[in-house]
Design a protein around this motif. Structure first.
Motif, PDB file in Angstrom:
ATOM      1  N   VAL A 269      -5.120  -2.842   4.515  1.00  0.00           N
ATOM      2  CA  VAL A 269      -5.948  -1.496   4.423  1.00  0.00           C
ATOM      3  C   VAL A 269      -5.461  -0.887   5.649  1.00  0.00           C
ATOM      4  O   VAL A 269      -5.096   0.511   5.159  1.00  0.00           O
ATOM      5  CB  VAL A 269      -7.268  -1.937   4.649  1.00  0.00           C
ATOM      6  N   ALA A 270      -4.916  -1.317   6.586  1.00  0.00           N
ATOM      7  CA  ALA A 270      -4.214  -0.467   7.478  1.00  0.00           C
ATOM      8  C   ALA A 270      -2.958   0.071   7.217  1.00  0.00           C
ATOM      9  O   ALA A 270      -2.428   1.311   7.602  1.00  0.00           O
ATOM     10  CB  ALA A 270      -4.153  -1.170   9.061  1.00  0.00           C
ATOM     11  N   TYR A 271      -2.166  -0.687   6.639  1.00  0.00           N
ATOM     12  CA  TYR A 271      -0.941  -0.253   6.143  1.00  0.00           C
ATOM     13  C   TYR A 271      -1.111   0.794   4.994  1.00  0.00           C
ATOM     14  O   TYR A 271      -0.599   1.804   5.109  1.00  0.00           O
ATOM     15  CB  TYR A 271      -0.245  -1.516   5.577  1.00  0.00           C
ATOM     16  N   PHE A 272      -1.984   0.724   4.264  1.00  0.00           N
ATOM     17  CA  PHE A 272      -2.100   1.863   3.188  1.00  0.00           C
ATOM     18  C   PHE A 272      -2.718   3.014   3.803  1.00  0.00           C
ATOM     19  O   PHE A 272      -2.308   4.106   3.384  1.00  0.00           O
ATOM     20  CB  PHE A 272      -3.235   1.312   2.141  1.00  0.00           C
ATOM     21  N   ALA A 273      -3.654   3.085   4.786  1.00  0.00           N
ATOM     22  CA  ALA A 273      -4.026   4.192   5.460  1.00  0.00           C
ATOM     23  C   ALA A 273      -3.038   4.858   6.153  1.00  0.00           C
ATOM     24  O   ALA A 273      -2.875   6.255   6.386  1.00  0.00           O
ATOM     25  CB  ALA A 273      -5.206   3.808   6.466  1.00  0.00           C
ATOM     26  N   THR A 274      -2.133   4.018   6.802  1.00  0.00           N
ATOM     27  CA  THR A 274      -0.823   4.579   7.653  1.00  0.00           C
ATOM     28  C   THR A 274       0.108   5.210   6.456  1.00  0.00           C
ATOM     29  O   THR A 274       0.426   6.413   6.924  1.00  0.00           O
ATOM     30  CB  THR A 274      -0.037   3.368   8.267  1.00  0.00           C
ATOM     31  N   THR A 275       0.371   4.623   5.522  1.00  0.00           N
ATOM     32  CA  THR A 275       1.140   5.476   4.314  1.00  0.00           C
ATOM     33  C   THR A 275       0.409   6.835   3.830  1.00  0.00           C
ATOM     34  O   THR A 275       0.889   7.820   3.843  1.00  0.00           O
ATOM     35  CB  THR A 275       1.505   4.584   3.171  1.00  0.00           C
ATOM     36  N   ALA A 276      -1.078   6.772   3.575  1.00  0.00           N
ATOM     37  CA  ALA A 276      -1.587   7.784   3.086  1.00  0.00           C
ATOM     38  C   ALA A 276      -1.697   8.880   4.172  1.00  0.00           C
ATOM     39  O   ALA A 276      -1.485  10.119   3.875  1.00  0.00           O
ATOM     40  CB  ALA A 276      -2.882   7.413   2.813  1.00  0.00           C
ATOM     41  N   ALA A 277      -1.754   8.632   5.493  1.00  0.00           N
ATOM     42  CA  ALA A 277      -1.802   9.531   6.417  1.00  0.00           C
ATOM     43  C   ALA A 277      -0.272  10.437   6.393  1.00  0.00           C
ATOM     44  O   ALA A 277      -0.402  11.318   6.734  1.00  0.00           O
ATOM     45  CB  ALA A 277      -2.302   8.662   7.867  1.00  0.00           C
ATOM     46  N   ALA A 278       0.680   9.503   6.305  1.00  0.00           N
ATOM     47  CA  ALA A 278       2.145  10.203   6.496  1.00  0.00           C
ATOM     48  C   ALA A 278       2.118  11.148   5.130  1.00  0.00           C
ATOM     49  O   ALA A 278       2.659  12.095   5.401  1.00  0.00           O
ATOM     50  CB  ALA A 278       2.980   9.189   6.329  1.00  0.00           C
ATOM     51  N   LYS A 279       1.574  10.812   3.914  1.00  0.00           N
ATOM     52  CA  LYS A 279       1.739  11.818   3.012  1.00  0.00           C
ATOM     53  C   LYS A 279       0.954  13.213   3.251  1.00  0.00           C
ATOM     54  O   LYS A 279       1.253  13.951   2.848  1.00  0.00           O
ATOM     55  CB  LYS A 279       1.408  11.017   1.709  1.00  0.00           C
ATOM     56  N   SER A 318      -9.068  15.077   9.783  1.00  0.00           N
ATOM     57  CA  SER A 318      -8.120  14.846  10.801  1.00  0.00           C
ATOM     58  C   SER A 318      -6.964  14.275   9.866  1.00  0.00           C
ATOM     59  O   SER A 318      -6.990  13.985   8.659  1.00  0.00           O
ATOM     60  CB  SER A 318      -8.473  13.636  11.671  1.00  0.00           C
ATOM     61  N   ASP A 319      -5.813  14.351  10.376  1.00  0.00           N
ATOM     62  CA  ASP A 319      -4.321  13.727   9.741  1.00  0.00           C
ATOM     63  C   ASP A 319      -3.796  12.562  10.814  1.00  0.00           C
ATOM     64  O   ASP A 319      -2.725  12.339  10.602  1.00  0.00           O
ATOM     65  CB  ASP A 319      -3.316  14.740   9.518  1.00  0.00           C
ATOM     66  N   ASP A 320      -4.629  12.338  11.850  1.00  0.00           N
ATOM     67  CA  ASP A 320      -4.027  11.296  12.838  1.00  0.00           C
ATOM     68  C   ASP A 320      -4.196   9.847  12.365  1.00  0.00           C
ATOM     69  O   ASP A 320      -5.236   9.417  11.781  1.00  0.00           O
ATOM     70  CB  ASP A 320      -4.992  11.396  14.182  1.00  0.00           C
ATOM     71  N   THR A 321      -2.986   9.205  12.086  1.00  0.00           N
ATOM     72  CA  THR A 321      -3.173   7.756  11.733  1.00  0.00           C
ATOM     73  C   THR A 321      -3.938   7.006  12.446  1.00  0.00           C
ATOM     74  O   THR A 321      -4.544   6.107  11.563  1.00  0.00           O
ATOM     75  CB  THR A 321      -1.697   7.259  11.569  1.00  0.00           C
ATOM     76  N   THR A 322      -4.098   7.020  13.676  1.00  0.00           N
ATOM     77  CA  THR A 322      -5.258   6.178  14.203  1.00  0.00           C
ATOM     78  C   THR A 322      -6.672   6.329  13.918  1.00  0.00           C
ATOM     79  O   THR A 322      -7.448   5.459  13.655  1.00  0.00           O
ATOM     80  CB  THR A 322      -4.887   6.078  15.774  1.00  0.00           C
ATOM     81  N   VAL A 323      -6.955   7.572  13.664  1.00  0.00           N
ATOM     82  CA  VAL A 323      -8.310   7.979  13.222  1.00  0.00           C
ATOM     83  C   VAL A 323      -8.433   7.416  11.921  1.00  0.00           C
ATOM     84  O   VAL A 323      -9.650   6.959  11.796  1.00  0.00           O
ATOM     85  CB  VAL A 323      -8.470   9.515  13.369  1.00  0.00           C
ATOM     86  N   LEU A 324      -7.587   7.662  10.980  1.00  0.00           N
ATOM     87  CA  LEU A 324      -7.747   7.138   9.694  1.00  0.00           C
ATOM     88  C   LEU A 324      -7.781   5.897   9.448  1.00  0.00           C
ATOM     89  O   LEU A 324      -8.640   5.215   8.658  1.00  0.00           O
ATOM     90  CB  LEU A 324      -6.669   7.845   8.638  1.00  0.00           C
ATOM     91  N   VAL A 325      -6.771   5.173  10.250  1.00  0.00           N
ATOM     92  CA  VAL A 325      -7.093   3.450  10.162  1.00  0.00           C
ATOM     93  C   VAL A 325      -8.155   3.106  10.604  1.00  0.00           C
ATOM     94  O   VAL A 325      -8.951   2.202  10.063  1.00  0.00           O
ATOM     95  CB  VAL A 325      -5.877   2.921  10.863  1.00  0.00           C
ATOM     96  N   LYS A 326      -8.678   3.454  11.646  1.00  0.00           N
ATOM     97  CA  LYS A 326     -10.065   3.066  12.070  1.00  0.00           C
ATOM     98  C   LYS A 326     -11.250   3.229  11.190  1.00  0.00           C
ATOM     99  O   LYS A 326     -12.057   2.396  11.089  1.00  0.00           O
ATOM    100  CB  LYS A 326     -10.222   3.902  13.553  1.00  0.00           C
ATOM    101  N   ALA A 327     -11.250   4.254  10.667  1.00  0.00           N
ATOM    102  CA  ALA A 327     -12.257   4.656   9.587  1.00  0.00           C
ATOM    103  C   ALA A 327     -12.294   3.702   8.294  1.00  0.00           C
ATOM    104  O   ALA A 327     -13.156   3.137   8.117  1.00  0.00           O
ATOM    105  CB  ALA A 327     -12.198   6.011   9.264  1.00  0.00           C
ATOM    106  N   ALA A 328     -11.040   3.343   8.060  1.00  0.00           N
ATOM    107  CA  ALA A 328     -10.806   2.634   6.985  1.00  0.00           C
ATOM    108  C   ALA A 328     -11.214   1.156   7.314  1.00  0.00           C
ATOM    109  O   ALA A 328     -11.747   0.362   6.432  1.00  0.00           O
ATOM    110  CB  ALA A 328      -9.333   2.487   6.436  1.00  0.00           C
ATOM    111  N   LEU A 329     -10.710   0.610   8.405  1.00  0.00           N
ATOM    112  CA  LEU A 329     -11.259  -0.550   8.714  1.00  0.00           C
ATOM    113  C   LEU A 329     -12.709  -0.668   9.040  1.00  0.00           C
ATOM    114  O   LEU A 329     -12.968  -1.918   8.715  1.00  0.00           O
ATOM    115  CB  LEU A 329     -10.437  -0.900   9.874  1.00  0.00           C
ATOM    116  N   ALA A 330     -13.246   0.203   9.493  1.00  0.00           N
ATOM    117  CA  ALA A 330     -14.803   0.167   9.606  1.00  0.00           C
ATOM    118  C   ALA A 330     -15.394  -0.137   8.266  1.00  0.00           C
ATOM    119  O   ALA A 330     -16.414  -0.769   7.962  1.00  0.00           O
ATOM    120  CB  ALA A 330     -15.357   1.307  10.367  1.00  0.00           C
TER     121      ALA A 330
END
Length: 424
Positions: A269-279, A318-330
């Motif tokens: 999930v963190a990996y997918f959120a990172t990829t999505a954030a870059a897009k 937001s477009d910040d990877t750290t923010v999006l990953v944190k939300a996805a993991l939650a």
């Protein structure tokens, strides 16, 4: 206004052949995620009876018998080759609409009509010489007809040698040609419309083009009405230079092997959120919420089944990877249940909007925003120069034991220093 539709021939296969000339003239197929089904076939493979979306296990014996080469999908390579092709094509027109990974529209307004076929050949030769990818060019006065002209160019109809210009044909010649083409080959018609049209006796492009407009309007959607008008040289679909902004971004994959542990699911999930954030940043957008989902393998009826999703709203888009990953993991922690064998997870960014349109709040911290933007810029630049995944979030892991199976994948010739092609 003449429009050209430039489409790469058997794009995935062609990308593989650029770096492995031994594949020229050989039946080649490219498989989907986890080496499941055929998603691209060379002309030689099609001639042997390999169908699109046919599972690999069904034609594995056929492959051994006829020497069909099967390759895993190498999306990193295909994406980079696509960018190179589109960059070259952009030099042939002031207006370009990239329609998909392997095709784009070019506005040829103002070009002398008698030079368009020659210009199309120049496009083909330049792309082939500079990138190694074969393309075909369809030219017409509407996007629908340009797509159809490209279809004719690929099939070699009307003597087309990779370039088909409908502006060169008389009305009688076009009528005869359209009478040979099934209505289902028209861009935008689709399977359901095709079935309904056939019941009405509309079997060919010419049948649709000459059908009573009132009859089409009364029985079909506005989309097919516009398609019919475009077939009659009435432009209804504008050239979109910037492309329609995405309403959502989804990144998901089926796992190469089933996953049970929360730790492995968290990595995915963190990996997918990172990829999505870059897009997301590439589009210049921000997301208002993050949806995460996971499910078991529905095809294994004997095993317990479970699927669930969770939408996590963000306090500020937001477009910040750290923010999006944190939300996805939650979200993942809320929907995860032990005791199941999971086959797939995914992340969807929702509520997308242009970054510049976000209304600041009373509690916004400009300094923190500047730090976030700087960090994301550095991350994107390193990954662009050194290859995807060179820098990422620790939560996305490095081993990726859950990654999809790609046992037959070619090297990343153009994006990985360790896999650059060697001249021997």
């Amino acid at each position: 206004m003449p429009i050209a539709l430039v489409d790469c021939n058997n794009f995935y296969v062609s990308c593989e052949r650029v770096f492995n000339p031994k594949l020229e003239g050989v039946p080649v197929i490219v498989l989907s995620n986890n080496d499941g089904v055929a998603v691209a076939r060379s002309a030689e493979a099609r001639a042997l009876g390999v169908n699109m979306a046919e599972p690999w296990f069904k034609f594995e014996k056929l492959a051994k018998k006829h020497g069909i080469i099967a390759l895993s999908s190498n999306y990193t390579l295909y994406g980079d080759m696509s960018a190179r092709v589109m960059s070259i094509l952009s030099t042939f027109s002031p207006k370009q609409e990239i329609y998909s990974i392997d095709e784009c529209f070019l506005d040829l307004e103002g070009f002398p009509p008698e030079t368009l076929v020659e210009y199309g050949q120049k496009i083909r030769q330049t792309v082939r010489r500079n990138v190694g990818i074969p393309v075909c060019v369809g030219i017409a006065d509407t996007k629908t007809l340009a797509k159809l002209a490209n279809h004719c160019a690929k099939k070699g109809f009307a003597g087309a040698d990779g370039v088909c210009d409908f502006g060169r044909g008389s009305e009688a010649q076009l009528s005869k040609l359209f009478g040979r083409i099934p209505v289902g080959d028209v861009w935008g018609v689709g399977r359901k419309n095709t079935e309904k049209l056939l019941t009405l006796g509309i079997k060919t492009v010419e049948d649709l083009r000459t059908a009573n407009p009132e009859r089409i309007r009364s029985q079909f959607s506005i989309v097919l009405v516009r398609t019919q008008q475009e077939l009659n040289n009435v432009p209804c679909i504008e050239l979109d230079e910037a492309g329609t902004p995405r309403q959502q971004i989804m990144v998901s994959r089926s796992f190469g092997a089933t996953v049970t542990a929360l730790e492995d699911l968290s990595e995915s999930v963190a990996y997918f959120a990172t990829t999505a954030a870059a897009k997301l940043r590439q589009d210049g957008s921000v997301a208002a919420s993050v949806c995460v989902y996971l499910h078991t393998n529905a095809f294994k009826e004997g095993e317990p089944q479970y699927q669930q999703s969770k939408i996590v709203p963000l306090s500020q888009p937001s477009d910040d990877t750290t923010v999006l990953v944190k939300a996805a993991l939650a979200g993942l922690k809320q929907i995860y249940r032990g005791g199941f064998s999971y086959k797939k997870s995914g992340v969807m960014l929702m509520g997308l909007q242009p970054k510049g349109s976000v209304q600041p709040t009373l509690f916004d911290n400009p300094v923190e925003h500047a730090k976030s933007d700087g960090l994301m810029h550095v991350m994107d630049e390193i990954n662009r120069k050194m290859g995807k995944g060179s820098v990422g979030i620790a939560a996305s892991g490095v081993g990726h034991g859950w990654a999809m199976r790609r046992d037959k994948m070619s090297p990343n010739y153009t994006t990985d220093w360790n896999e650059l092609p060697e001249a021997g």
